[in-house]
Every structure is written in C-alpha cells, then in structure tokens.
Design a protein around this motif. Structure first.
Motif, short mmCIF file in Angstrom:
data_model
loop_
_atom_site.label_atom_id
_atom_site.label_comp_id
_atom_site.label_asym_id
_atom_site.label_seq_id
_atom_site.Cartn_x
_atom_site.Cartn_y
_atom_site.Cartn_z
N SER A 67 -31.09 -5.32 27.53
CA SER A 67 -32.29 -5.00 26.76
C SER A 67 -33.17 -6.23 26.65
CB SER A 67 -31.92 -4.53 25.35
OG SER A 67 -31.13 -3.39 25.39
N ALA A 68 -32.52 -7.37 26.40
CA ALA A 68 -33.28 -8.60 26.18
C ALA A 68 -34.14 -8.95 27.38
CB ALA A 68 -32.31 -9.75 25.87
N ILE A 69 -33.59 -8.72 28.59
CA ILE A 69 -34.37 -9.09 29.76
C ILE A 69 -35.63 -8.26 29.88
CG2 ILE A 69 -32.46 -10.04 31.08
CD1 ILE A 69 -31.97 -7.52 32.36
N SER A 70 -35.58 -7.02 29.38
CA SER A 70 -36.79 -6.20 29.49
C SER A 70 -37.85 -6.65 28.49
CB SER A 70 -36.47 -4.72 29.29
OG SER A 70 -36.14 -4.46 27.95
N VAL A 104 -30.85 -16.41 33.63
CA VAL A 104 -30.18 -16.29 34.94
C VAL A 104 -30.43 -14.90 35.53
CG1 VAL A 104 -27.93 -16.18 36.07
CG2 VAL A 104 -28.41 -17.98 34.40
N ILE A 105 -30.31 -13.86 34.71
CA ILE A 105 -30.46 -12.50 35.25
C ILE A 105 -31.91 -12.21 35.64
CG2 ILE A 105 -30.16 -10.04 34.82
CD1 ILE A 105 -27.83 -10.61 33.15
N VAL A 106 -32.86 -12.56 34.78
CA VAL A 106 -34.26 -12.25 35.10
C VAL A 106 -34.71 -13.05 36.32
CG1 VAL A 106 -36.64 -12.20 34.27
CG2 VAL A 106 -34.79 -11.68 32.71
N ALA A 107 -34.25 -14.28 36.42
CA ALA A 107 -34.63 -15.11 37.55
C ALA A 107 -34.10 -14.50 38.85
CB ALA A 107 -34.12 -16.53 37.38
N GLY A 108 -33.00 -13.74 38.75
CA GLY A 108 -32.40 -13.10 39.93
C GLY A 108 -33.27 -12.02 40.53
N GLY A 109 -34.27 -11.59 39.81
CA GLY A 109 -35.20 -10.59 40.37
C GLY A 109 -34.73 -9.17 40.13
#
Ligand code: PFF
Length: 490
Positions: free
Chosen positions: A346-349, A173-178
C-alpha cells in the motif's frame, strides 16, 4: 495526449497485474489495523453499515472513474489531469487534483510507515515467543501484559524511528524496481497468503467463547452509538464525526481520491474492463476488512479487552490470540510479516504518483525520484513517531486558541488531537473525500460521453446509472457528510 499513447513508465503484464497491484494498494493497514479500531471506537454495527453504504454508493463509482482517468491519461495524476482537461477544452486548474494527491501521499506515508513499523517490530517478538506468556497468566493479568508490550514499544522514539526507517527503505527498494519487476512479483504470493492467514485466525476466533458477541457487535445496528458517542447520564451531544470517519475510512481503505489508483490505471493494458477490475478490487478489500473485524472482536470480548482502545486495539488483541493459540509463535510471526508486506504494497502506491510525475519532468530517474520521495516521507514521519512519546501531550489544533479555551478542552473533543491524529484526520477525512469529489465531478460532467461509454462498456442502462450516481449521488453524499460533520444539521 490520448488513449493511443502508451505510458512512459511501462505497463502491467496483464489485467491480473493491475488487479494484484490495486488490491495490494487497497488491502493494508487500513483493513486490518484501522477498520477494526474505528469500528470499535464508533460503536460497532452502525459504523459498519455506514461504511458499507459509502463503499457501495460513493466509492465504487469513484473507483471506476479514477481508473478511467488514469487509463485515458496514461501518466502521473498531475499530467493526466492537465492533459485531459486540455483535451476536452477545460481549465488546466484541474491538475490541482494531482497536486493534492501528491501532498496527501506524503502525509499518509509519513504515518503509515510508522504504524507498519509497529507491525515489523512485532515480528521478532512473535518469533521469540514473547506472547506465549499469555497462556500461563491469570485472566486478570492478560490485558496488562499485552498492553505493556505495546506501550514499551511506542514509548521509545528510537525504536519507532528505527522500524520506520526500515519500512521506508523497503518501499524505496520496491518502487525503484519499477512496475513489473518490483511490484507484481511480490504481490503474486502475498495476497493469497494473507487471506489464508486471516481464515486461520478466524478459525481461532470462532473457538473463543464470545464469538457471537463479536458478530453482534459488528452487525447489530444502533445509530445512537454512532451519533451520540459521548452520552453521560445528564447530556447527549450529537456528533457527525462518526459518519465522516466511516466515509473517510472507505476512501482510505480503497486508496481513492489521491491518484494512487489513477496512476495504476495509467499502466493498464488498453483492453482491460474497468468495471470488472474495479469490482474485484472493491470486493476483495471489503471482505478483508470484515474478516479482520470478525477476527478481532470475538477475541476482544472473550478476553476482557476494550473495543474502543484506539490504534493499539489490533496489536493487543492479536498478541492475546497468538499467545493462546497452538503454534501461535509460528502463525504470529507469519501474520506480522504478511501485515508488513500488505502495508508496504500500500505504501508504495502512496508515492508512485509523485515518483511518476518527477520522472515525467525529465530531471529524475526512477531511482532518484524514489529516494527523494522516501526521504521526504521519512522526515515527515518524525511527527508521528513523537506523537506517541515525547510529544504525546502536544495538541497542534489548540495553538490558535485562547489560553482559557485551551483549558476547557476535554478528552475526545475535536481539537484533542496529536500530530498523528491531525495527519490522519486531514488526509482520510478531508483530502481523500475532497479528491474523490473532484474526480466524480470531472469525470461525469467534463469528459466526453463517447469516451466514457467506450471505456466502461457497461451497456446503456448501466452507463446511465453509473453517471447518475457519479453526477449526483456521490457529490451530494460527500457534501452532506461534510456539512453534517461540521455540525450544520445538529
Ligand atoms: N488503502 C490502504 C490501506 O487500506 O491500508 C492505504 C492507502 C494506500 C490509502 C494508498 C491511500 C492510498 F492512496
């Protein structure tokens, strides 16, 4: 491609946006879960000193180099490396750095998310007051009680799978948010809150009877404990694994060597000072790790816990702390929520380099790329989920050994690793330092001098020192630590 181009993926709204994101990537389970347990398992002070030296002498200059590469290349690490190599007339084989980052990102995320799931599982436990019982138990029963909570969780693959799934969904959800929409907003309040909570916990740790014992454990340097971990009365065997672990942890904690920092650097506004942002990120990350250690070890010694118990150390220790401190349910709930958030940032990076690359191929939207990456890491995560229960006894590194040799394997031997241990070792201790080594070599030997000078704005002396460290100190340091680990100097 040159610095004139802007990134296809958007930009941070300001320098602060980058600092928040890079600190968000750096500060995570590595600081609060892994640093204390590695310190505990590797004898304390000597590990901490080697860790700090690696941060300062090897990782800080590499951090600057990795940001610089991203800022020049302005795309995913694979394309950044390919384009920069081409621009400066070198082989495009340098893009291997980007590929190894993609692989490392998946491998790390697959277990990182499972551990973040443990933290998430502790949120309802803290909120429901499960830990309160600690305050009423006789001292002798405390360790058994807190261990049982942890063991019950990890023994159940379904529970682990459930929490692992929730974490991956959160990341998606967070990464898709841009870049700005998702990330910057979440980080603005999270990092200060986490820091504050650590200070509150430090206050509690200082009130425990053995605070100074914890401090001594962390800062008294005894190299024998690091070099000769398995000493018995009769024999002492040298091991270079402790130093390798310290270096691996420095790379892991700073998110270096796999393109995460590079891809964030690609979204930097052009006017940013690389030296300044790198310094802030490195200091914040190191302070949080040291704080976590200062919180954990006094509690460990004051309550008869073992410092070298491994991945469950922080969970068991904090359960005791929250069980005993006043308003422990409230602080415990808040702490584990923040730990989950720190883990997620951290995971999103870990997947951003791959997501950025998939988008650049032109065949994926940000949303579909993110879902694809999340799914792959989720599936790979099964290896870690099962490492703590149904595959607890499985040792993949022994599969190529003869039957007799397998029988001779002792606990603690190099090959005595579960799937989780293998993934962790391979990524932190091998892939990230190797990636860092390549980043150092490429930047210091293969990029044009004028570019480096212009980007760093360090002044002549500062620049020369940085390049000298990157050319010689960092690569030789990494090389020696590797050779030492495979026993060449013993
Ligand atoms: N630095 C993170 C931590 O300390 O928890 C983990 C991590 C994130 C490692 C991103 C590597 C990475 F690329």
């Amino acid at each position: 491609m040159s610095a004139e181009n802007t990134s296809l993926h958007g930009e941070w709204s300001s320098q602060l946006g980058f600092i928040l994101a890079a600190t968000g990537s750096a500060v995570g389970l590595g600081n609060i879960w892994k640093f204390p347990f590695l310190t505990g398992s590797n004898g304390g002070g000597a590990f901490v000193i080697v860790y700090l030296l690696c941060v300062l002498l090897i990782c800080m200059p590499i951090m600057m180099a990795e940001i610089l590469l991203g800022k020049r290349g302005r795309s995913s690490p694979i394309n950044t490396m390919r384009n920069l190599a081409r621009e400066y007339g070198h082989s495009t084989a340098w893009q291997i750095l980007g590929w190894s980052g993609v692989l490392a990102g998946f491998l790390i995320l697959s277990y990182y998310s499972v551990i973040a799931g443990w933290a998430l599982a502790y949120v309802p436990q803290a909120a429901m007051g499960t830990f309160e019982a600690v305050a009423h138990l006789p001292q002798a029963e405390v360790v058994g009680f807190v261990s049982a909570i942890f063991d019950n969780l990890v023994a159940d693959p379904w529970k682990l799978l459930f929490w692992h799934t929730v974490i991956i969904l959160l990341c998606i959800v967070i990464v898709a948010g841009g870049i700005q929409g998702g990330l910057e907003r979440a980080l603005r309040f999270m990092m200060p809150a986490l820091f504050l909570l650590l200070l509150i916990l430090l206050g509690y740790a200082m009130s425990t009877p053995k605070f100074m014992e914890g401090v001594h454990f962390m800062f008294d340097v005894d190299f024998d404990k690091l070099f000769y971990p398995n000493c018995t009365e009769f024999s002492c065997e040298f091991s270079g694994q402790g130093i390798l672990a310290a270096m691996g942890q420095a790379f892991f904690s700073l998110s270096l060597g796999m393109g995460a920092i590079m891809v964030y650097g690609a979204y930097l506004p052009k006017t940013t000072s690389i030296t300044q942002v790198a310094t802030i990120v490195v200091i914040s990350d190191t302070v949080v790790a040291l704080l976590a250690g200062l919180v954990i070890f006094p509690i460990v010694f004051s309550h008869g816990l073992q410092p070298d118990q491994g991945p469950n150390l922080v969970f068991n220790t904090l359960t005791v702390a929250f069980g005993k401190m006043s308003a422990g349910n409230f602080f415990g709930t808040l702490f584990f929520i923040l730990l989950v958030l720190a883990a997620v940032t951290s995971a999103i990076s870990l997947i951003e380099p791959t997501v950025a690359w998939l988008i650049e191929t032109g065949r994926f939207s940000r949303i579909s790329a993110t879902i694809f990456c999340g799914l792959a890491a989720w599936l790979l995560g099964f290896l870690t989920v099962f490492s703590f229960n149904i595959w607890k006894e499985v040792r993949p590194l022994t599969w190529l050994m003869s039957e007799q040799a397998v029988l001779d394997v002792q606990p603690g031997d190099f090959v005595d690793k579960t799937w989780f241990d293998v993934l962790d070792f391979l990524t932190s201790n091998v892939m990230l330092p190797l990636g860092g080594l390549l980043i150092a070599l490429f930047t210091a030997w293969f990029l044009g001098e004028s570019v480096l000078k212009q980007e760093l704005a360090l002044g002549n002396r500062g620049y020369r020192f940085w390049r000298w460290v990157l050319r010689y100190v960092a690569p030789i340091g990494v090389g020696l630590i590797f050779l030492n680990a495979i026993g060449l100097f013993s």
